[in-house]
Structure formats: structure tokens, C-alpha cells
Design a protein around this motif. Sequence first.
Motif, short mmCIF file in Angstrom:
data_model
loop_
_atom_site.label_atom_id
_atom_site.label_comp_id
_atom_site.label_asym_id
_atom_site.label_seq_id
_atom_site.Cartn_x
_atom_site.Cartn_y
_atom_site.Cartn_z
N VAL A 283 -49.29 -14.42 2.01
CA VAL A 283 -49.25 -13.14 2.73
C VAL A 283 -47.85 -12.52 2.67
O VAL A 283 -47.71 -11.30 2.81
CB VAL A 283 -49.67 -13.34 4.20
CG1 VAL A 283 -49.80 -12.01 4.92
CG2 VAL A 283 -50.98 -14.11 4.27
N GLU A 284 -46.84 -13.33 2.45
CA GLU A 284 -45.47 -12.85 2.49
C GLU A 284 -45.24 -11.73 1.47
O GLU A 284 -45.56 -11.86 0.29
CB GLU A 284 -44.50 -14.00 2.21
CG GLU A 284 -44.50 -15.07 3.30
CD GLU A 284 -43.57 -16.23 2.98
OE1 GLU A 284 -42.83 -16.13 1.97
OE2 GLU A 284 -43.59 -17.23 3.71
N GLY A 285 -44.70 -10.63 1.95
CA GLY A 285 -44.36 -9.51 1.07
C GLY A 285 -45.51 -8.59 0.73
O GLY A 285 -45.31 -7.55 0.09
N VAL A 286 -46.74 -8.95 1.11
CA VAL A 286 -47.91 -8.11 0.82
C VAL A 286 -48.06 -7.10 1.95
O VAL A 286 -47.98 -7.46 3.12
CB VAL A 286 -49.19 -8.94 0.68
CG1 VAL A 286 -50.37 -8.06 0.34
CG2 VAL A 286 -49.01 -10.02 -0.39
N THR A 287 -48.27 -5.83 1.60
CA THR A 287 -48.35 -4.78 2.60
C THR A 287 -49.73 -4.14 2.63
O THR A 287 -50.48 -4.19 1.66
CB THR A 287 -47.32 -3.68 2.34
OG1 THR A 287 -47.66 -3.01 1.11
CG2 THR A 287 -45.92 -4.26 2.24
N ALA A 288 -50.05 -3.53 3.76
CA ALA A 288 -51.29 -2.77 3.87
C ALA A 288 -51.30 -1.62 2.88
O ALA A 288 -52.35 -1.31 2.28
CB ALA A 288 -51.48 -2.26 5.29
N GLN A 289 -50.18 -0.99 2.66
CA GLN A 289 -50.10 0.12 1.70
C GLN A 289 -50.52 -0.34 0.32
O GLN A 289 -51.26 0.37 -0.39
CB GLN A 289 -48.68 0.68 1.67
CG GLN A 289 -48.53 1.88 0.74
CD GLN A 289 -47.12 2.43 0.75
OE1 GLN A 289 -46.18 1.78 1.23
NE2 GLN A 289 -46.95 3.64 0.23
N GLU A 290 -50.09 -1.52 -0.08
CA GLU A 290 -50.47 -2.07 -1.38
C GLU A 290 -51.96 -2.34 -1.46
O GLU A 290 -52.65 -1.93 -2.41
CB GLU A 290 -49.69 -3.35 -1.65
CG GLU A 290 -50.14 -4.11 -2.89
CD GLU A 290 -49.59 -5.51 -2.97
OE1 GLU A 290 -50.11 -6.32 -3.78
OE2 GLU A 290 -48.63 -5.83 -2.22
N LEU A 291 -52.50 -3.04 -0.45
CA LEU A 291 -53.89 -3.43 -0.48
C LEU A 291 -54.83 -2.23 -0.34
O LEU A 291 -55.97 -2.28 -0.82
CB LEU A 291 -54.17 -4.46 0.60
CG LEU A 291 -53.43 -5.79 0.46
CD1 LEU A 291 -53.78 -6.73 1.61
CD2 LEU A 291 -53.73 -6.46 -0.87
N CYS A 292 -54.37 -1.19 0.29
CA CYS A 292 -55.19 0.02 0.45
C CYS A 292 -55.34 0.79 -0.85
O CYS A 292 -56.12 1.76 -0.92
CB CYS A 292 -54.62 0.92 1.53
SG CYS A 292 -55.05 0.39 3.22
N GLN A 293 -54.63 0.38 -1.88
CA GLN A 293 -54.79 1.02 -3.20
C GLN A 293 -55.97 0.43 -3.97
O GLN A 293 -56.36 0.97 -5.02
CB GLN A 293 -53.51 0.85 -4.03
CG GLN A 293 -52.29 1.46 -3.40
CD GLN A 293 -52.47 2.91 -3.02
OE1 GLN A 293 -52.91 3.74 -3.85
NE2 GLN A 293 -52.18 3.26 -1.78
#
Length: 296
Positions: A283-293
Motif C-alpha cells: 500500500v505504501e506510496g499508492v494513492t487514490a488519485q492513481e487508482l482512480c485512473q
Amino acid sequence: MMNISRRDALRTAGVAAVGAALAGWASGCSSVPVGGAANAAAGNLLETAKAQGFLRVAIANEPPYTQVSADGVVSGCEPDVLRAVCKRLGIADIQGIVTPYGSMIPGLNANRWDVIAAGLFMKQSRCSQVAYSEPVIVSTESYATPKGNPKGITSIAAITADPSLRIAVLPGGFEEGILKTANVPEPQQVKVTDGRSGIEAVKANRADAFLLPTLSLRALAKDDAGFEVTEALKDAPRTGSGAAFRTADSSFQEAYNKELAAFKKTPEFGQILTKWGFDPAVVEGVTAQELCQTAG
């Protein structure tokens, strides 16, 4: 993982009845105070939840993401993290309401619950309708196949290349979105109601494979040696989930994210994820902004 029901297909009346029962069992609170939903909708979710002592949460009863025990206690990776962060915000507990995945966002926006914490994976269509917290888990996808994987199904591309293949999928789930994005025709999709029925579809030869998160399938396999689980699919999109709030509750989302970030630095966060089979390091470094793509 005992009784998995990732895309529980309870009818509307059943959802209401089970939700009410679980709410009482899970927290000891019998009902939402009059005006609670209205106050939450008006942007006072934090104050409302602190005053009433709980937050209403949509769940799916799919270990390891969410789980409801026989006595109604709500747990699982997502609810356990949600409960811990809520306590940091001054909210005593959470009430779990079991609902189908396809009904979670409409129910949230209709104020039937305050948050979704159910492994509802982030993707473009969902992120346009709700405000996600930062990720709590990151997940991969696999297939359940007959023993020996006789048709050698190890990718999404294999499905599009062979129109004779039938893939079991849960309506409203992230996996259905994967198949739609890959333009897998409807006749190749075998719709099932929950994890167990997906496995039974494979074992009864009504489907050649069942697409579900790797951890969910491995948990099912602990109680059933009649199928096997493939390695994580390399051509399935990486995704993850966190708590999902109404867009009108942006102030609560901001407060939640602040406490979640602090909680992630404590040993307890890692202990919760490890307990349910997740790797906190992923989970470290993973953002909602990234996953929302993620498309879908």
C-alpha cells in the motif's frame, strides 16, 4: 473464509432486514437517531457520527475484505481499519449493513449509510460518484478453475481470444468491469450471486473459470479442494480500495484521510492487514488519485 458473499444478491427487502439486524448486533445501537441522515447529508457527518456514537457502513460479507460473524460482529480488513480510524476521530463504533455491491454507491448517495468499506475497488466510474479515502488495500485478480486448469486460462486476453470460454463474474463488481472494458461479450459472462455460487458454477461446468480477487479465491480454497486458483493475472489492472464517502462529505473525508495517514504509521495498521492476509508494504506510496485512473 467460510461464508463468502462478495456480490451478495439479497433482494431490497432482505437487505433492509439483514442490515437492521446487523446494525443492532454490531454496535448495540438500535437505530439511527431521527435527523441523523439529514444532518449527514447537510455536511455534518463528523458531528452526527460523534453524537450518535457510530457510523453506518455498507459491507458485503466477503472475507478478507469484510466479514460478519454468526453473532453479527462486523470485521474484515476494511471495517477493522475504518473502526480504528473512526475511534481516532471520536466515533465510538461502526454499524455494518450488508448490501449488494451494485447498490452500495446509490445507497450511499441516498443517505442509507454514511460510508462504504467493503473492498469496493476504485475505478473511474466510481471515483466520479464518490469521494474515496486514500487506499487501505491493494489487490490482484485471479481465476478459479477446475483442477489442473484444463483450458489453460491465465489471462484476460485468453477470454477475448476464445469466444467459447465462459467466465463467472459477480454483477456490479470490479471484475465485471474488467470484462466489459476488455469487450468480453455478455454471452461469455456467467453471472453469479456470490463467491460460493461462482465456485459451484465452475465445478458444475457452467463456467470455465471464475474471476475474483486472488485473496478471496484463496480463502475459498481453504474450505474446498475441488478447484484451483491461478497466479495473479498480469493483464488485469491493479486496483485497491479505501473508504468511500459522499462527495458532499468532503470535510469528513479530509479529516478521515488525516487520521488514516497517522494510523498507517502505527504498528496496528500493519497488524490488521497482516491478520487478513494483506501486505501493508504494497500500500505504501499508492494513492487514490492513481487508482482512480483505472478504467471501468
